[in-house]
Design a protein around this motif. Structure first.
Motif, PDB file in Angstrom:
ATOM      1  N   GLN A 145       0.807  -1.213   0.000  1.00 61.14           N
ATOM      2  CA  GLN A 145       0.000   0.000   0.000  1.00 61.14           C
ATOM      3  C   GLN A 145       0.846   1.270   0.000  1.00 61.14           C
ATOM      4  O   GLN A 145       0.473   2.279  -0.598  1.00 61.14           O
ATOM      5  CB  GLN A 145      -0.929  -0.005   1.227  1.00 61.14           C
ATOM      6  CG  GLN A 145      -2.011   1.055   1.230  1.00 61.14           C
ATOM      7  CD  GLN A 145      -3.123   0.729   0.241  1.00 61.14           C
ATOM      8  OE1 GLN A 145      -3.210  -0.363  -0.279  1.00 61.14           O
ATOM      9  NE2 GLN A 145      -3.965   1.707  -0.045  1.00 61.14           N
ATOM     10  N   ASP A 146       1.991   1.251   0.686  1.00 65.20           N
ATOM     11  CA  ASP A 146       2.820   2.451   0.823  1.00 65.20           C
ATOM     12  C   ASP A 146       3.960   2.502  -0.182  1.00 65.20           C
ATOM     13  O   ASP A 146       4.821   3.391  -0.117  1.00 65.20           O
ATOM     14  CB  ASP A 146       3.401   2.521   2.246  1.00 65.20           C
ATOM     15  CG  ASP A 146       2.306   2.583   3.303  1.00 65.20           C
ATOM     16  OD1 ASP A 146       1.280   3.244   3.035  1.00 65.20           O
ATOM     17  OD2 ASP A 146       2.470   1.974   4.379  1.00 65.20           O
ATOM     18  N   ALA A 147       3.998   1.568  -1.104  1.00 67.44           N
ATOM     19  CA  ALA A 147       5.126   1.495  -2.041  1.00 67.44           C
ATOM     20  C   ALA A 147       5.089   2.621  -3.069  1.00 67.44           C
ATOM     21  O   ALA A 147       6.135   3.084  -3.532  1.00 67.44           O
ATOM     22  CB  ALA A 147       5.142   0.137  -2.745  1.00 67.44           C
ATOM     23  N   SER A 148       3.911   3.069  -3.404  1.00 66.19           N
ATOM     24  CA  SER A 148       3.777   4.107  -4.436  1.00 66.19           C
ATOM     25  C   SER A 148       2.469   4.855  -4.224  1.00 66.19           C
ATOM     26  O   SER A 148       1.486   4.260  -3.761  1.00 66.19           O
ATOM     27  CB  SER A 148       3.807   3.465  -5.822  1.00 66.19           C
ATOM     28  OG  SER A 148       3.423   4.404  -6.813  1.00 66.19           O
ATOM     29  N   PRO A 149       2.426   6.151  -4.577  1.00 67.01           N
ATOM     30  CA  PRO A 149       1.173   6.913  -4.425  1.00 67.01           C
ATOM     31  C   PRO A 149       0.027   6.371  -5.270  1.00 67.01           C
ATOM     32  O   PRO A 149      -1.146   6.633  -4.985  1.00 67.01           O
ATOM     33  CB  PRO A 149       1.563   8.322  -4.889  1.00 67.01           C
ATOM     34  CG  PRO A 149       3.042   8.385  -4.749  1.00 67.01           C
ATOM     35  CD  PRO A 149       3.540   6.993  -5.010  1.00 67.01           C
ATOM     36  N   ILE A 150       0.359   5.594  -6.288  1.00 68.99           N
ATOM     37  CA  ILE A 150      -0.680   5.090  -7.178  1.00 68.99           C
ATOM     38  C   ILE A 150      -1.360   3.833  -6.638  1.00 68.99           C
ATOM     39  O   ILE A 150      -2.471   3.472  -7.058  1.00 68.99           O
ATOM     40  CB  ILE A 150      -0.086   4.812  -8.576  1.00 68.99           C
ATOM     41  CG1 ILE A 150      -1.218   4.770  -9.619  1.00 68.99           C
ATOM     42  CG2 ILE A 150       0.702   3.502  -8.598  1.00 68.99           C
ATOM     43  CD1 ILE A 150      -0.733   4.655 -11.048  1.00 68.99           C
ATOM     44  N   ILE A 151      -0.714   3.151  -5.671  1.00 73.28           N
ATOM     45  CA  ILE A 151      -1.232   1.875  -5.166  1.00 73.28           C
ATOM     46  C   ILE A 151      -2.623   2.020  -4.541  1.00 73.28           C
ATOM     47  O   ILE A 151      -3.506   1.173  -4.797  1.00 73.28           O
ATOM     48  CB  ILE A 151      -0.246   1.245  -4.156  1.00 73.28           C
ATOM     49  CG1 ILE A 151       1.068   0.902  -4.852  1.00 73.28           C
ATOM     50  CG2 ILE A 151      -0.848  -0.005  -3.529  1.00 73.28           C
ATOM     51  CD1 ILE A 151       0.936  -0.154  -5.920  1.00 73.28           C
ATOM     52  N   PRO A 152      -2.882   3.047  -3.700  1.00 72.94           N
ATOM     53  CA  PRO A 152      -4.248   3.170  -3.148  1.00 72.94           C
ATOM     54  C   PRO A 152      -5.329   3.265  -4.217  1.00 72.94           C
ATOM     55  O   PRO A 152      -6.439   2.765  -4.033  1.00 72.94           O
ATOM     56  CB  PRO A 152      -4.181   4.454  -2.319  1.00 72.94           C
ATOM     57  CG  PRO A 152      -2.745   4.571  -1.924  1.00 72.94           C
ATOM     58  CD  PRO A 152      -1.984   4.058  -3.109  1.00 72.94           C
ATOM     59  N   TYR A 153      -5.002   3.896  -5.349  1.00 74.84           N
ATOM     60  CA  TYR A 153      -5.985   4.000  -6.429  1.00 74.84           C
ATOM     61  C   TYR A 153      -6.189   2.658  -7.116  1.00 74.84           C
ATOM     62  O   TYR A 153      -7.312   2.341  -7.555  1.00 74.84           O
ATOM     63  CB  TYR A 153      -5.530   5.064  -7.432  1.00 74.84           C
ATOM     64  CG  TYR A 153      -5.486   6.443  -6.839  1.00 74.84           C
ATOM     65  CD1 TYR A 153      -6.646   7.212  -6.717  1.00 74.84           C
ATOM     66  CD2 TYR A 153      -4.291   6.982  -6.348  1.00 74.84           C
ATOM     67  CE1 TYR A 153      -6.613   8.481  -6.148  1.00 74.84           C
ATOM     68  CE2 TYR A 153      -4.243   8.245  -5.781  1.00 74.84           C
ATOM     69  CZ  TYR A 153      -5.415   8.987  -5.685  1.00 74.84           C
ATOM     70  OH  TYR A 153      -5.384  10.238  -5.110  1.00 74.84           O
TER      71      TYR A 153
END
Length: 501
Positions: free
Chosen positions: A367-375
């Motif tokens: 979840q915290d690996a990239s800003p795009i993951i939550p999307y």
């Protein structure tokens, strides 16, 4: 009225206006109520907590403890599932004694009683009325989910049975979406309106009481259960118009095959080895409908929306998007089911849900690996809901109707409904512990369930599209090898003879 038997082809592609209106009349006070009452309890949660605390303080001059408050709230919420189990247990019996239509009408007594109790709870200062009221809403939902699909399946012509059966899913999702909208603060979601919100369950009940009496009883029930030929012909003419020869022939054929047999009790059905595969199928599918992870998706939805940067006060509006997504998918499934068939939709739905479980586990883990993951996680939420609505959400009830003949159907719905409501209660009880113990890896459990059910569907369940109830039963009675050979060779199934039942 003249019925001839020389029309082998089922030419109808669109339902009559009367048939569509009968569907709406049955569903508005049936499975719409089921979805609506699941949904509306979420909005006033904090207000009900305050009401319980205030009432407790007035009675005992002390604040209620957190443990007791949680226990009371859990009792209010679980009262719905307990009532549903009771309703499913009695719904099948009532549908045989009173008929499908009359049971749906009588079922509104529970909804109106519940609305009265829920609406009076705050003015009377009795939170106990909330517990009893939710129990009655559960009984109403349990009876509806048991009887309404039977009614829809029995009034529909064979060529439209799947599309008509999807009315159950469409109105459930429509009820959920309506409850989410009505629960917004701009409507009845404010503190002073929560008793009205809970009591609004009376509106669909009144609508059904006004509309459904104008439509006939199930033609199959009238002819096979009651032996009323004139009543059956009159009902067919009202529902399908003058050209209903094929429907009359199908019902007459089923009556002849079931001559001398009476409606079975659930325990008699459980002992009947000739329907063991049908029973195993509906038990598996109804359990999986609650245990496939859809509840986990909704549990994680708020967290994922927050992670994606959506403000907390805007999350209820995004949640409406999930309800709209499921509703649109149910409508789409209703348009596709007579083209693609039941097996492709429900098997494909579980297959897609299996893939979503894998992707969801990966996106939550990183979840915290990239800003795009939550999307991406949000996309998985909507993909899972779409996959559920595409097949498992709607086709399960249709198959419960189609896999049994008239004398077995009510007992089958008692068993299926009891399994479904018990699974609903079980997942609500166990799911929090699964999340605490496995966290995001809980979706691996749901992956196993979805994949196993998809495999069972593709290997065991025959396609039921455009087949009569007798043809479906006959195909189930074939060995797996013969069944596969029949499908490969395109050989039509033969109707069961009276002696073979």
């Amino acid at each position: 009225m003249n019925f001839d038997y020389e029309t082998p082809q089922r030419k109808k592609e669109f339902p009559s206006l009367s048939l569509v209106l009968a569907l709406c009349a049955a569903c508005i006070g049936g499975t719409f109520q089921y979805g609506y009452n699941i949904s509306i309890i979420n909005a006033p949660t904090a207000y009900v907590h305050d009401f319980i605390n205030q009432t407790w303080k007035e009675r005992f001059q002390t604040d209620i403890s957190e443990d007791v408050l949680t226990l009371l709230w859990s009792t209010i919420v679980s009262g719905y599932t307990i009532g549903g189990f009771i309703g499913a247990s009695v719904g099948g019996v009532l549908s045989v004694k009173l008929g499908r239509k009359m049971t749906l009408l009588a079922n509104n007594i529970f909804a109106l009683t519940a609305a009265l109790l829920l609406g009076l709870s705050y003015p009377a200062g009795l939170f106990e009325l909330l517990i009893v009221g939710r129990l009655f809403t559960g009984i109403n939902a349990g009876v509806a989910i048991c009887v309404q699909p039977q009614y829809l399946g029995e009034i529909a012509p064979t060529s439209l049975r799947g599309a008509m059966g999807m009315g159950t899913s469409i109105f459930i999702t429509g009820g959920i979406l309506s409850g989410q909208v009505v629960g917004l603060k701009e409507l009845l979601g404010r503190e002073e309106y929560w008793p009205i919100l809970l009591a609004s369950t009376c509106i669909p009940a009144f609508l059904q009481l006004l509309i459904l009496p104008w439509f006939p009883e199930s033609p199959r029930y009238l002819l096979i259960d009651k032996g009323d030929e004139e009543g059956c012909k009159k009902a067919l003419k009202q529902l399908h118009g003058a050209k209903c020869d094929q429907e009359w022939e199908d019902i007459s054929q089923e009556r002849n095959n079931l001559a001398g047999l009476t409606a079975k009790k659930p325990w008699e059905l459980l002992r009947d080895r000739s329907v063991r595969w049908q029973l195993l199928t509906i038990v598996l599918l109804n359990a999986a409908q609650q245990l496939n992870g859809i509840n986990a998706i909704y549990f994680y939805a708020d967290y994922l929306f927050k992670q994606a940067g959506i403000p907390s006060d805007k999350i209820p509006y995004v949640t409406i998007g999930t309800g709209a997504c499921e509703c649109i998918t149910a409508l789409t499934c209703g348009m596709l089911i007579e083209r693609l068939g039941r097996k492709a939709l429900i098997g494909g739905g579980y297959s897609l849900m299996s893939i979503c479980c894998i992707l969801f586990t990966l996106t939550l883990t990183f979840q915290d690996a990239s800003p795009i993951i939550p999307y991406l996680s949000m996309a998985c939420v909507f993909a899972f809901i779409l996959s559920f609505g595409l097949g498992p959400g709607g086709v399960t009830n249709i198959l419960t109707t189609e896999l049994f003949t008239q004398t077995s159907r009510s007992a089958a719905y008692i068993i299926a409904g009891s399994v479904n409501w018990f699974s609903f209660f079980f997942i609500g009880l166990v799911f929090p512990f699964i999340v605490i113990g496995l966290q995001q890896y809980c979706f691996l459990v749901f992956l196993v369930i979805c994949f196993s059910v998809a495999l069972y569907i593709f290997l065991v369940i025959p396609e039921t599209k455009n087949k009569t109830f007798l043809e479906i039963q006959n195909e189930f009675n074939q060995s797996p090898n013969n069944r596969a050979a029949s499908r490969a060779d395109g050989v039509g199934t033969t109707l069961l003879s009276t002696s073979s039942i």
